[in-house]
Design an enzyme around this catalytic site. Sequence first.
Site, short mmCIF file in Angstrom:
data_model
loop_
_atom_site.label_atom_id
_atom_site.label_comp_id
_atom_site.label_asym_id
_atom_site.label_seq_id
_atom_site.Cartn_x
_atom_site.Cartn_y
_atom_site.Cartn_z
CB CYS A 155 135.53 2.05 74.22
SG CYS A 155 135.22 1.14 75.64
CG HIS A 185 140.21 3.07 74.84
ND1 HIS A 185 140.62 2.29 74.00
CD2 HIS A 185 138.97 2.21 75.54
CE1 HIS A 185 139.80 1.47 73.82
NE2 HIS A 185 138.96 1.19 74.65
#
Length: 288
Positions: free
Chosen positions: A184, A176
């Site tokens: 992430c 992202h």
Amino acid sequence: MQFLYSISRVLIAGAFAGALAVLTLTLWPDLIGRGEQGLARVRLAAHDAQRVLYAKLGWPLPGTPDLDRLNERLAEKGLARGAPVFIRIFKRERELELWMRRGDGFVLFASYPVCRHSGGLGPKLREGDRQAPEGFYTVGRSQLNPNSAYRRSFNLGYPNLYDAANGRTGSFLMVHGACLSVGCYAMTDPVIDEIWELVTAALDRGQKRFSAHIFPFRMSEAHLAIHDRAPWGEFWRDLKRGYDLFEASRTPPRIGVCAKRYVARSGAAGSYGESELAELCDQEALRQ
């Protein structure tokens, strides 16, 4: 006014760099006591801090391609929006590669700097360990979120079949934007926008899923030798088989799982790497 704004950004960058230098000097005795591993950690921390600062100031990270020339860069490589895509991420190098189909194989379109990821080398094991995953994943349209709190995101699909077979837990492991990470792989917003444009165009043109292969580092024998005492040696060797097959053919390999281990086979001619993981216990796998 623009001049004053630019000066203020430079002053902020200088102040941050000075604070980081003071922090490093303050911690230096402890770092020396921890040896080379401690020094390596502070180098990575300084590197991450620089990238976060660049992102906050809206500056492109070192190594970012010229995002304003997307059309020209595609044309220079004989590529077009909608071509099938394939992604590789290298954790230690903090790089995301985007490959696109041209002719009978894939060619590297761009390498993007990963702004941040959390954890160290090695796979994610459990929910809440703040570790970014390693392994072989596939992403379909249902895993894309255009309205993410982190600009845009796609879910890697962790835990996959391999992760589940090994009792690993976790959820919402993404690539992202926003340069923020708790497990992430976080890019800057302009970079995730370009990646998003190309992967959605590929899915719009009929690619069912795209593969995302995540490695601890570039999988050379020299790099593996450096980490030969790491607890993940066998796991990384299994990842290397998939890495080597793509390096040799420029076609995403067929990935399966057998006896709680990854299995990699040559991808079929013309494969886009769309297949989800499945059991693959052939005779070669059983001897592995």
